[in-house]
Every structure is written in structure tokens, then in C-alpha cells.
Design a protein around this motif. Structure first.
Motif, PDB file in Angstrom:
ATOM      1  N   ASP A  81      -6.651   0.955   6.792  1.00 13.60           N
ATOM      2  CA  ASP A  81      -6.527   1.127   8.238  1.00 13.60           C
ATOM      3  C   ASP A  81      -7.683   0.350   8.853  1.00 13.60           C
ATOM      4  O   ASP A  81      -8.400  -0.374   8.145  1.00 13.60           O
ATOM      5  CB  ASP A  81      -6.513   2.610   8.644  1.00 13.60           C
ATOM      6  N   LEU A  82      -7.885   0.483  10.144  1.00 14.26           N
ATOM      7  CA  LEU A  82      -8.938  -0.300  10.794  1.00 14.26           C
ATOM      8  C   LEU A  82     -10.329   0.050  10.272  1.00 14.26           C
ATOM      9  O   LEU A  82     -11.195  -0.828  10.150  1.00 14.26           O
ATOM     10  CB  LEU A  82      -8.870  -0.109  12.309  1.00 14.26           C
ATOM     11  N   SER A  83     -10.554   1.322   9.957  1.00 13.22           N
ATOM     12  CA  SER A  83     -11.883   1.700   9.457  1.00 13.22           C
ATOM     13  C   SER A  83     -12.129   1.125   8.068  1.00 13.22           C
ATOM     14  O   SER A  83     -13.264   0.747   7.735  1.00 13.22           O
ATOM     15  CB  SER A  83     -12.029   3.224   9.444  1.00 13.22           C
ATOM     16  N   VAL A  84     -11.092   1.036   7.263  1.00 14.86           N
ATOM     17  CA  VAL A  84     -11.235   0.427   5.931  1.00 14.86           C
ATOM     18  C   VAL A  84     -11.521  -1.062   6.070  1.00 14.86           C
ATOM     19  O   VAL A  84     -12.426  -1.599   5.410  1.00 14.86           O
ATOM     20  CB  VAL A  84      -9.974   0.670   5.085  1.00 14.86           C
ATOM     21  N   SER A 111       5.290  -1.771   0.377  1.00 10.23           N
ATOM     22  CA  SER A 111       5.040  -2.419  -0.914  1.00 10.23           C
ATOM     23  C   SER A 111       6.203  -2.194  -1.868  1.00 10.23           C
ATOM     24  O   SER A 111       6.631  -3.099  -2.597  1.00 10.23           O
ATOM     25  CB  SER A 111       3.749  -1.877  -1.543  1.00 10.23           C
ATOM     26  N   LEU A 112       6.726  -0.973  -1.876  1.00 13.28           N
ATOM     27  CA  LEU A 112       7.839  -0.654  -2.761  1.00 13.28           C
ATOM     28  C   LEU A 112       9.121  -1.365  -2.333  1.00 13.28           C
ATOM     29  O   LEU A 112       9.907  -1.823  -3.172  1.00 13.28           O
ATOM     30  CB  LEU A 112       8.055   0.862  -2.820  1.00 13.28           C
ATOM     31  N   HIS A 125       2.002  -2.829  -5.220  1.00 11.17           N
ATOM     32  CA  HIS A 125       1.253  -2.231  -4.125  1.00 11.17           C
ATOM     33  C   HIS A 125      -0.165  -2.796  -4.059  1.00 11.17           C
ATOM     34  O   HIS A 125      -0.673  -3.099  -2.973  1.00 11.17           O
ATOM     35  CB  HIS A 125       1.217  -0.709  -4.274  1.00 11.17           C
ATOM     36  N   VAL A 126      -0.812  -2.968  -5.207  1.00  5.96           N
ATOM     37  CA  VAL A 126      -2.135  -3.586  -5.233  1.00  5.96           C
ATOM     38  C   VAL A 126      -2.070  -4.992  -4.645  1.00  5.96           C
ATOM     39  O   VAL A 126      -2.889  -5.372  -3.796  1.00  5.96           O
ATOM     40  CB  VAL A 126      -2.694  -3.637  -6.666  1.00  5.96           C
ATOM     41  N   ALA A 127      -1.097  -5.778  -5.090  1.00  4.70           N
ATOM     42  CA  ALA A 127      -0.971  -7.156  -4.613  1.00  4.70           C
ATOM     43  C   ALA A 127      -0.726  -7.205  -3.109  1.00  4.70           C
ATOM     44  O   ALA A 127      -1.292  -8.057  -2.399  1.00  4.70           O
ATOM     45  CB  ALA A 127       0.158  -7.863  -5.361  1.00  4.70           C
ATOM     46  N   GLU A 168      -3.135  -8.944  -0.153  1.00  4.10           N
ATOM     47  CA  GLU A 168      -2.655  -9.907   0.832  1.00  4.10           C
ATOM     48  C   GLU A 168      -2.869  -9.402   2.256  1.00  4.10           C
ATOM     49  O   GLU A 168      -3.194 -10.185   3.160  1.00  4.10           O
ATOM     50  CB  GLU A 168      -1.173 -10.211   0.590  1.00  4.10           C
ATOM     51  N   HIS A 169      -2.693  -8.108   2.450  1.00  5.27           N
ATOM     52  CA  HIS A 169      -2.911  -7.518   3.775  1.00  5.27           C
ATOM     53  C   HIS A 169      -4.359  -7.700   4.220  1.00  5.27           C
ATOM     54  O   HIS A 169      -4.627  -8.074   5.373  1.00  5.27           O
ATOM     55  CB  HIS A 169      -2.553  -6.028   3.726  1.00  5.27           C
ATOM     56  N   ILE A 170      -5.292  -7.452   3.323  1.00  2.00           N
ATOM     57  CA  ILE A 170      -6.714  -7.593   3.647  1.00  2.00           C
ATOM     58  C   ILE A 170      -7.040  -9.035   4.008  1.00  2.00           C
ATOM     59  O   ILE A 170      -7.701  -9.316   5.008  1.00  2.00           O
ATOM     60  CB  ILE A 170      -7.580  -7.109   2.466  1.00  2.00           C
ATOM     61  N   VAL A 171      -6.567  -9.966   3.181  1.00  2.77           N
ATOM     62  CA  VAL A 171      -6.850 -11.379   3.442  1.00  2.77           C
ATOM     63  C   VAL A 171      -6.206 -11.823   4.754  1.00  2.77           C
ATOM     64  O   VAL A 171      -6.818 -12.545   5.556  1.00  2.77           O
ATOM     65  CB  VAL A 171      -6.357 -12.242   2.261  1.00  2.77           C
ATOM     66  N   ASP A 172      -4.983 -11.383   5.002  1.00  4.29           N
ATOM     67  CA  ASP A 172      -4.280 -11.783   6.228  1.00  4.29           C
ATOM     68  C   ASP A 172      -4.927 -11.211   7.492  1.00  4.29           C
ATOM     69  O   ASP A 172      -4.936 -11.861   8.537  1.00  4.29           O
ATOM     70  CB  ASP A 172      -2.815 -11.333   6.171  1.00  4.29           C
TER      71      ASP A 172
END
Length: 202
Positions: free
Chosen positions: A79-82, A136-137, A155-157, A161-165
């Protein structure tokens, strides 16, 4: 010696191998290290991991006090805090390696799988876990992946990608070669932190 994404990745993998062999060195866990860290921290990696009690990050990678900046949420969801915490580690602390650590028999992935197959949704805020893991599923199923292991790996992958994007700060450091991102799945059965996806690691 400056820390590079590659050198930190090697260090974590070596620590994981020691853990698997039952030969953990338990570094940086003495009084001197504790006193040294009172002046500030300079961790080598930031790890977004599942909150599962069977997957303690510092133990899995045989690290000590001040070595790893750890963020834990059920299903390693973001989420945004992460995202803010990840950017804090990379920008303010100069961490060169970002890791996403899923694991075997993940309850959040299992619950999302059950819900997709027509099971009941959990009550309260636990519904958020299902909502965050389900994309992810669905992506895995679209590509013909059907097993629990495949769902957990996907889900890890997807989180990587979400973090990088989503993070321009992390994108910039990947582009300049000062940071790398690794996605892994920890196997409860044998202790291996299995690498799945990498960005910026040569």
C-alpha cells in the motif's frame, strides 16, 4: 568498500546457504554491534516479506542487528505506506538491494485461491488481503498456471513489478545501476530462498 546490488545479493544468498546447512554464523548480534547502531543505521538490504511467523527474514538470511530493513505484511502486499517505507530505505538510507520475499504455504495466497474458487470471503479487514492478492492469481490463471506453488511465485513476481512500476525513485536507481530488485519464494520444506525474478542484478 562500496556496496553494490550484486555484492549484497551474494551476501544474502551465502547467508541463506549457511542457514540451510544448519551452519548459521549469527553475525552482528553482540553488545558491540548494538552500541554501534545507537548512532544510526545503514542496512544493506530492504526486504518486503510476508508476516508469516515461519519466515523470519534475519534468520533465513543469517543476518544481524542493523543488516536488513524489514517490512512485513500478510501476503507481502503493498500500500502507500509500504511503498513509502521502501523509498525511505532506498533514498534516505542508501540501501542498494530491494527484496520481495514470499513463501511456501502462504495463507494469504491460499485464502485468495479459495475465494476465487467460490469459497467465502473473510470478514472485516481481512478482505483486503483477498483483494490485494487476487490480481496475481488471475494473471497466473490467464497464463495457464494452476498450482499453489505457481500462484505463490506469480504473486511475488507481480509485487516486484508493482513496486518498480509505482516508484519513480526506485526506477531512477535501477536505471543508474545503484539499486537492484529481487523477488524470492522461501521454501519451508528445505529453507531455500528461491530466486524468481531480478531487476538490476548482473
Amino acid at each position: 568498500m562500496s556496496r553494490t546490488p550484486e555484492s549484497v545479493w551474494r551476501d544474502l544468498r551465502e547467508g541463506n546457504r549457511r542457514f540451510m546447512r544448519g551452519e548459521s554464523a549469527h553475525p552482528n548480534q553482540d553488545r558491540a554491534r548494538r552500541l554501534q547502531l545507537a548512532a544510526g543505521q545503514s542496512p544493506k538490504a530492504v526486504v518486503l516479506a510476508c508476516s508469516d511467523s515461519r519466515a523470519p527474514v534475519e534468520i533465513i538470511f543469517d543476518q544481524g542487528l542493523g543488516d536488513v530493513f524489514v517490512i512485513r505484511t500478510a501476503g507481502q502486499i503493498t500500500d502507500l505506506s509500504v511503498l513509502a517505507s521502501l523509498e525511505f530505505a532506498v533514498v534516505s538510507l542508501g540501501v542498494p538491494l530491494i527484496c520481495v520475499l514470499g513463501h511456501e504455504s502462504c495463507g494469504a495466497v491460499g485464502a485468495a485461491h479459495t475465494a476465487l474458487d467460490g469459497g467465502e470471503m473473510p470478514a472485516g479487514f481481512q478482505r483486503v488481503l483477498i483483494e490485494k492478492v487476487t490480481p496475481s492469481l488471475l494473471a497466473a490463471r490467464r497464463d495457464g498456471q494452476t498450482s499453489r506453488d505457481q500462484f505463490e511465485a506469480r504473486h511475488v513476481a507481480e509485487i516486484v513489478e508493482h513496486i518498480v512500476d509505482r516508484s519513480p525513485e526506485i526506477q531512477a536507481r535501477l536505471a543508474e545501476g545503484t539499486a537492484g530488485v529481487v523477488g524470492m519464494r522461501y521454501r519451508l520444506s528445505d529453507g531455500l530462498a528461491e530466486p524468481l525474478v531480478m531487476h538490476g542484478i548482473g
